[in-house]
Motif scaffolding. Structure first.
Motif, PDB file in Angstrom:
ATOM      1  N   PHE A  20       0.824  -1.218   0.000  1.00 47.16           N
ATOM      2  CA  PHE A  20       0.000   0.000   0.000  1.00 47.16           C
ATOM      3  C   PHE A  20       0.855   1.263   0.000  1.00 47.16           C
ATOM      4  N   GLY A  21       1.983   1.207   0.702  1.00 42.25           N
ATOM      5  CA  GLY A  21       2.873   2.361   0.719  1.00 42.25           C
ATOM      6  C   GLY A  21       3.417   2.647  -0.661  1.00 42.25           C
ATOM      7  N   ALA A  22       3.810   1.593  -1.356  1.00 40.77           N
ATOM      8  CA  ALA A  22       4.343   1.777  -2.701  1.00 40.77           C
ATOM      9  C   ALA A  22       3.283   2.375  -3.612  1.00 40.77           C
ATOM     10  N   ALA A  23       2.073   1.876  -3.495  1.00 43.17           N
ATOM     11  CA  ALA A  23       0.999   2.406  -4.339  1.00 43.17           C
ATOM     12  C   ALA A  23       0.781   3.893  -4.037  1.00 43.17           C
ATOM     13  N   ALA A  24       0.777   4.240  -2.754  1.00 41.42           N
ATOM     14  CA  ALA A  24       0.579   5.643  -2.380  1.00 41.42           C
ATOM     15  C   ALA A  24       1.702   6.504  -2.934  1.00 41.42           C
ATOM     16  N   PHE A  25       2.926   5.987  -2.855  1.00 41.67           N
ATOM     17  CA  PHE A  25       4.055   6.792  -3.312  1.00 41.67           C
ATOM     18  C   PHE A  25       3.999   7.013  -4.820  1.00 41.67           C
ATOM     19  N   LEU A  26       3.594   5.988  -5.540  1.00 39.24           N
ATOM     20  CA  LEU A  26       3.482   6.148  -6.991  1.00 39.24           C
ATOM     21  C   LEU A  26       2.446   7.206  -7.328  1.00 39.24           C
ATOM     22  N   GLY A  27       1.346   7.200  -6.578  1.00 40.61           N
ATOM     23  CA  GLY A  27       0.337   8.222  -6.787  1.00 40.61           C
ATOM     24  C   GLY A  27       0.933   9.614  -6.616  1.00 40.61           C
ATOM     25  N   LEU A  28       1.717   9.747  -5.555  1.00 41.51           N
ATOM     26  CA  LEU A  28       2.383  11.005  -5.266  1.00 41.51           C
ATOM     27  C   LEU A  28       3.297  11.427  -6.404  1.00 41.51           C
ATOM     28  N   LEU A  29       4.029  10.451  -6.880  1.00 39.94           N
ATOM     29  CA  LEU A  29       5.066  10.719  -7.870  1.00 39.94           C
ATOM     30  C   LEU A  29       4.463  11.230  -9.168  1.00 39.94           C
ATOM     31  N   TRP A  30       3.286  10.700  -9.502  1.00 40.84           N
ATOM     32  CA  TRP A  30       2.731  11.042 -10.806  1.00 40.84           C
ATOM     33  C   TRP A  30       1.672  12.118 -10.742  1.00 40.84           C
ATOM     34  N   ARG A  31       1.324  12.568  -9.560  1.00 42.95           N
ATOM     35  CA  ARG A  31       0.286  13.595  -9.482  1.00 42.95           C
ATOM     36  C   ARG A  31       0.845  14.958  -9.848  1.00 42.95           C
ATOM     37  N   GLY A  32       1.251  15.741  -8.862  1.00 49.44           N
ATOM     38  CA  GLY A  32       1.675  17.100  -9.178  1.00 49.44           C
ATOM     39  C   GLY A  32       3.022  17.111  -9.877  1.00 49.44           C
ATOM     40  N   ASP A  33       2.999  17.118 -11.193  1.00 46.56           N
ATOM     41  CA  ASP A  33       4.258  17.068 -11.942  1.00 46.56           C
ATOM     42  C   ASP A  33       5.164  18.244 -11.628  1.00 46.56           C
ATOM     43  N   ARG A  34       4.577  19.387 -11.431  1.00 41.55           N
ATOM     44  CA  ARG A  34       5.366  20.614 -11.288  1.00 41.55           C
ATOM     45  C   ARG A  34       6.312  20.588 -10.092  1.00 41.55           C
ATOM     46  N   HIS A  35       5.918  19.852  -9.058  1.00 40.48           N
ATOM     47  CA  HIS A  35       6.701  19.935  -7.831  1.00 40.48           C
ATOM     48  C   HIS A  35       7.950  19.073  -7.880  1.00 40.48           C
ATOM     49  N   VAL A  36       7.975  18.150  -8.821  1.00 36.89           N
ATOM     50  CA  VAL A  36       9.131  17.260  -8.900  1.00 36.89           C
ATOM     51  C   VAL A  36      10.052  17.817  -9.967  1.00 36.89           C
ATOM     52  N   HIS A  37      11.074  18.533  -9.553  1.00 38.63           N
ATOM     53  CA  HIS A  37      11.930  19.226 -10.505  1.00 38.63           C
ATOM     54  C   HIS A  37      12.490  18.281 -11.559  1.00 38.63           C
TER      55      HIS A  37
ATOM     56  N   ALA B  13       4.750  36.388  -0.293  1.00 38.39           N
ATOM     57  CA  ALA B  13       5.398  35.911   0.928  1.00 38.39           C
ATOM     58  C   ALA B  13       4.973  34.509   1.329  1.00 38.39           C
ATOM     59  N   ASP B  14       3.721  34.135   1.054  1.00 38.56           N
ATOM     60  CA  ASP B  14       3.258  32.820   1.500  1.00 38.56           C
ATOM     61  C   ASP B  14       3.219  31.789   0.374  1.00 38.56           C
ATOM     62  N   ARG B  15       3.812  32.154  -0.751  1.00 36.78           N
ATOM     63  CA  ARG B  15       3.926  31.175  -1.850  1.00 36.78           C
ATOM     64  C   ARG B  15       5.173  30.336  -1.638  1.00 36.78           C
ATOM     65  N   PHE B  16       5.144  29.087  -2.148  1.00 37.89           N
ATOM     66  CA  PHE B  16       6.354  28.272  -2.121  1.00 37.89           C
ATOM     67  C   PHE B  16       7.322  28.777  -3.185  1.00 37.89           C
ATOM     68  N   VAL B  17       8.601  28.803  -2.830  1.00 36.41           N
ATOM     69  CA  VAL B  17       9.592  29.358  -3.739  1.00 36.41           C
ATOM     70  C   VAL B  17       9.576  28.621  -5.082  1.00 36.41           C
ATOM     71  N   GLU B  18       9.339  27.302  -5.041  1.00 43.78           N
ATOM     72  CA  GLU B  18       9.375  26.521  -6.283  1.00 43.78           C
ATOM     73  C   GLU B  18       8.275  26.894  -7.261  1.00 43.78           C
ATOM     74  N   THR B  19       7.237  27.614  -6.764  1.00 38.19           N
ATOM     75  CA  THR B  19       6.159  28.003  -7.671  1.00 38.19           C
ATOM     76  C   THR B  19       6.430  29.367  -8.304  1.00 38.19           C
ATOM     77  N   LEU B  20       7.537  30.009  -7.940  1.00 37.65           N
ATOM     78  CA  LEU B  20       7.815  31.350  -8.454  1.00 37.65           C
ATOM     79  C   LEU B  20       8.549  31.277  -9.783  1.00 37.65           C
ATOM     80  N   SER B  21       8.524  32.385 -10.511  1.00 36.64           N
ATOM     81  CA  SER B  21       9.332  32.478 -11.720  1.00 36.64           C
ATOM     82  C   SER B  21      10.791  32.653 -11.315  1.00 36.64           C
ATOM     83  N   GLY B  22      11.680  32.511 -12.282  1.00 30.94           N
ATOM     84  CA  GLY B  22      13.099  32.622 -11.992  1.00 30.94           C
ATOM     85  C   GLY B  22      13.462  33.939 -11.329  1.00 30.94           C
ATOM     86  N   GLY B  23      12.893  35.030 -11.860  1.00 28.05           N
ATOM     87  CA  GLY B  23      13.220  36.340 -11.318  1.00 28.05           C
ATOM     88  C   GLY B  23      12.669  36.540  -9.912  1.00 28.05           C
ATOM     89  N   GLN B  24      11.438  36.051  -9.701  1.00 31.98           N
ATOM     90  CA  GLN B  24      10.850  36.173  -8.361  1.00 31.98           C
ATOM     91  C   GLN B  24      11.661  35.382  -7.342  1.00 31.98           C
TER      92      GLN B  24
END
Lengths: 308, 251, 309
Positions: free
Chosen positions: A291-308, B129-140
């Motif tokens: 179940f942990g693995a399944a949850a983590f995969l969900g995490l990994l593929w959800r918000g793409d933007r947060h995973v640089h 101020a209350d935004r996460f840094v990763e959501t900002l543009s490069g300049g911000q």
């Protein structure tokens, strides 16, 4: 969340092969020797592993790492195996010290290894950790196989479970808990470490010193968990990621939440493991592995933007 | 006062800095200019004790950076490098607040909070101020990092190419802010690629090339057609505009 | 040269220390085992090279991505889910074919979607996903095993290590029936794989039916993995070493040579390793643990040398 934890703890006390009755001296004995230690062990393990996961992630500045996937438990098992072979009758504290020392060596080796990886290839870091785990684990398995100790080793490394926990056999976990509490005292330092070595130095911190302290916390927690109940994977990975997603990485605020969530997760997994084929048990580690693995995969593929 | 004596540095036998000597007076904006690979970043990183103690000596306000406690130095100088990649998820305010660490060590008082608020205002970050840094543009994000360095409120501010990612308005605002800090008695060492920002805002210029300091002096002395063309090995013309040198390269 | 070595090793395997007694029986036994080992080796070697070409990455192997664990999981699931309609009583061959088909279907759907979405910047996430899927399938197999038989502790070990000493004899014929055509198809696809190896964009611009190729190759990988897992269990890093060695020994080779090289290398390694283990050292541990150890080290070296991209 605290309410959830207390409810689960209550459920954990109530579930088991023996039925409890108020005023029955036998029930009181079951409670104090078996049920309460088991509940505490699950809570301590979950909290400490989750915090150790955060610490590891700050040290290597990578979200996809935890002690369990970076070779630390295998290293601790190697130490335990060495003691068992060389001095089988050594007192528990000796085993504990050796396990902690070898876990420390394993974690340090990992940190040294990944320093040589290209810095922005963030997925190579967990990969290196997994392979290091595999290599150390294979070495341990080989020796254990020759020495006919596989039974122990597979519990240490593969799947932690709480069925063997009774009073007198889990208290080492308090040391792991204490290490996690120490990490909270140094929460700001770990947070600054996460800003990167340059920024940490510029703020007057010695990154090396903080890393050493962090590795010590990781090693203590890992060793105590491995010695007492066996390694439980994924807690250190899932919980920090979930909490970070909800409230960011300001560790002074988030570490208590991390610890609480870790405790809930492990307690719940243990409970599920005890109920799913009642009165038999499935190790909590296996439940988490699914179940942990399944949850983590969900995490990994959800918000793409947060995973640089 | 920053004093650099016989400072050398090499990476795997390749010399990056060759026995540099430098004295920087306080109360000025000093711009460090020069072509790529001249050793500008290395020099600032060595002064800010980011790189391990090398050959030679660096003193900041009389403190030897090799032997003084890092925490003590963090109250003499703040540093912002080029690499501002942030692996942690932090809100802008939390990031900036870490600039107060050398002063409060995690127990912020009213003065610390006021300093954070002031920096958020100065760098146009109140709404973020209350935004996460990763959501900002490069300049911000760059502004958030700058605000963190400035919040450290140190006598010296050392910035390595801080104009990266900033638009013209925010770049100008940063330079104006540095000028105000200077007028209030602060000192700034700043690596700049845009020569017109150096010519327009700096008091003192240090030019580097191939790991050595090749020219140093007031803006008018260093920012000249001959010096710059020689420094960058490309035709550059310097004229004057409102009493300041103006650097042109489309000739 | 490697081929000659393999022949020599095979002879050594068959005839070394063959006594006077019932040599016919011993020889038959050894031949079966040799065939199993060779089949497993070729399957693992070829499957790994194929997979790495599709994934555009030298660190991924079907084993790391959890193909073998998925097979074990499907095995348990099949027993649980189809138990009531007499699945367990099916003949070995039919059971195996069904399981292999299931694995092919599931893995093509799963990994096809995963690799289809992978672009240059998400390849890392793809890798991580695969590794976690591996853990998940492994835990799932153990969980199901426990559910089926709560007292069975050996399941964890079965799901974790290959056992080369006792290949499942009954499935050998059926495995060969699947593996040999798959190997032949892989060889036949060689030139197309060369194009695929250039990367998605260039493969498409050269006119390759990229998507169909990826799915086809994944199906081949699934079949070959089913074969090797059914015969000996999961092999962890074995494929990685073999593919790594093949790439290192045959730099810039075309896929036909690469696939053949990987298969032969795998055979040489496996037969000689098992020979040394069984006949010379008489060790109790399984070869797969040593392979995991050596393969893991090799992998780390590759990683640190920056050869892994």
């Amino acid at each position: 969340m605290a309410v959830v934890l207390i409810a689960l703890a209550g459920a954990s006390l109530g579930v088991g092969a023996a039925r409890l009755q108020a005023g029955d001296p036998m029930s009181a004995l079951v409670l104090s020797v078996s049920r309460i230690p088991r509940m505490l062990a699950a809570v301590l393990t979950g909290a400490a592993l989750a915090v150790a996961g955060v610490v590891m992630q700050q040290i290597v500045r990578n979200r996809f790492v935890e002690p369990a996937t970076a070779g630390s438990p295998e290293a601790a098992a190697a130490g335990l195996l060495a003691v068992t072979l060389i001095a089988p009758h050594a007192p528990l504290w000796v085993k504990m010290v050796v396990a902690a020392a070898s876990a420390l060596a394993g974690a340090a080796l990992f940190v040294v290894l990944i320093r040589r990886l290209p810095p922005h290839e963030i997925f190579l870091v967990p990969l290196a950790g997994l392979v290091l785990s595999g290599v150390v684990g294979a070495g341990v398995t080989f020796i254990a196989w020759q020495a006919d100790l596989m039974q122990y080793v597979s519990i240490w490394m593969l799947s932690g479970e709480f069925s063997g926990v009774i009073a007198g056999r889990y208290e080492l976990l308090w040391i792991g808990g204490a290490a996690a509490a120490l990490a909270w005292v140094a929460a700001d330092r770990f947070a600054i470490l996460g800003l990167g070595p340059d920024a940490a130095t510029a703020l007057g911190l010695s990154p090396r010193a903080v890393i050493r302290f962090g590795l010590l916390v990781v090693a203590l927690v890992t060793a105590m968990v491995v010695v007492s109940v066996g390694m439980i994977p994924f807690v250190g990975l899932i919980v920090p990621n979930l909490v970070s997603r909800m409230m960011g990485d300001n560790l002074r605020a988030s570490l208590p939440v991390v610890a609480l969530s870790g405790a809930i997760l492990v307690l719940a997994s243990d409970l599920v493991g005890r109920l799913i084929i009642y009165p038999y048990e499935v190790p909590a580690g296996i439940i988490l592995g699914v179940f942990g693995a399944a949850a983590f995969l969900g995490l990994l593929w959800r918000g793409d933007r947060h995973v640089h | 006062m920053i004093e650099v004596e016989g400072l050398s540095f090499d990476i795997r036998g390749v010399p990056i800095l060759k026995s540099a000597d430098l004295r920087l007076e306080p109360g000025k904006i000093t711009a460090l200019i020069g072509p790529n690979g001249a050793g500008k970043s290395t020099l600032t990183r060595l002064i800010a004790r980011i790189e391990p103690p090398p050959k030679g000596r660096v003193r900041v306000n009389g403190l030897d950076v090799a032997t003084t406690l890092s925490d003590r130095l963090a109250r003499e100088m703040a540093f912002l490098g080029q690499q501002t990649y942030l692996a942690s998820r932090l809100r802008v305010r939390e990031l900036v607040a870490f600039g107060r660490w050398p002063h409060c060590h995690g127990r912020p008082g009213p003065a610390d909070r006021a300093a954070v608020d002031q920096a958020l205002t100065d760098f146009d970050l109140e709404t973020l101020a209350d935004r996460f840094v990763e959501t900002l543009s490069g300049g911000q994000a760059q502004r958030a990092h700058l605000a963190m360095a400035v919040t450290q409120q140190t006598p010296w501010l050392i910035l390595d190419e801080p104009l990266n990612n900033l638009d013209l308005a925010h770049a100008r605002a940063l330079m104006a802010h540095l000028a105000r800090l200077r007028d209030a008695g602060g000192s700034v060492l700043i690596v700049l690629h845009d020569l017109n920002f150096a010519a327009g805002w700096a008091d003192h210029i240090v030019a580097m090339k191939d790991g050595a300091i090749v020219a140093e002096g007031p803006v008018e002395e260093v920012v000249t057609t001959a010096r710059l063309s020689d420094l960058y090995e490309t035709p550059i013309s310097v004229s004057a505009h409102q009493g300041r040198p103006l650097v042109l390269h489309h000739i | 040269m490697v081929a000659a070595l393999v022949v020599f090793l095979a002879m050594l395997w068959l005839f070394q220390g063959l006594g006077e007694g019932n040599w016919r029986f011993v020889l038959a036994l050894r031949a079966t085992k040799l065939a199993s080992l060779a089949l497993v080796a070729a399957s693992v070697g070829v499957a790994t090279v194929l997979f790495q070409t599709v994934a555009q990455n030298r660190i991924l192997t079907p084993a790391i991505m959890g193909f073998d664990a998925l097979y074990l999981l499907i095995q348990s699931l099949a027993v649980t889910g189809l138990g009531t309609i007499g699945f367990a009583s099916l003949p070995t061959g039919a059971k195996f074919l069904l399981e292999a088909m299931l694995l092919t279907g599931v893995s093509v759907a799963l990994f096809g979607a995963l690799l289809g979405r992978a672009s240059a910047e998400t390849i890392g996430r793809t890798i991580l996903t695969g590794m976690i899927l591996g853990v998940m399938f492994r835990s799932g197999a153990v969980l199901l095993g426990r559910l089926l038989d709560p007292n069975e502790y050996a399941i964890v070990q079965q799901a974790s290590f290959a056992n080369f000493s006792r290949p499942a004899g009954g499935t050998l014929g059926w495995a060969a029936l699947l593996a040999l055509p798959a190997l032949a198809v892989s060889h036949w696809l060689g030139p197309q794989l060369d194009v695929l190896g250039l990367g998605r964009d260039r493969a498409i611009s050269l006119g390759s039916a990229h998507r169909r190729m990826v799915i086809g190759v994944l199906a081949l990988v699934a079949v070959l993995t089913a074969v090797s897992t059914a015969l000996v269990g999961p092999v962890a890093f074995f494929g990685l070493i073999v593919a790594g060695l093949a790439h290192a020994l045959l730099p810039g080779a075309r896929h036909r040579a690469l696939l053949a090289g990987a298969a032969l290398l795998a055979m040489a390694l496996l037969i000689s390793g098992q020979w040394a283990f069984e006949r010379v050292l008489g060790l109790r541990a399984t070869l797969s643990v040593v392979i995991e150890f050596a393969g893991g080290l090799f992998f780390l070296v590759l990683l640190l040398r920056g050869r892994v991209r």
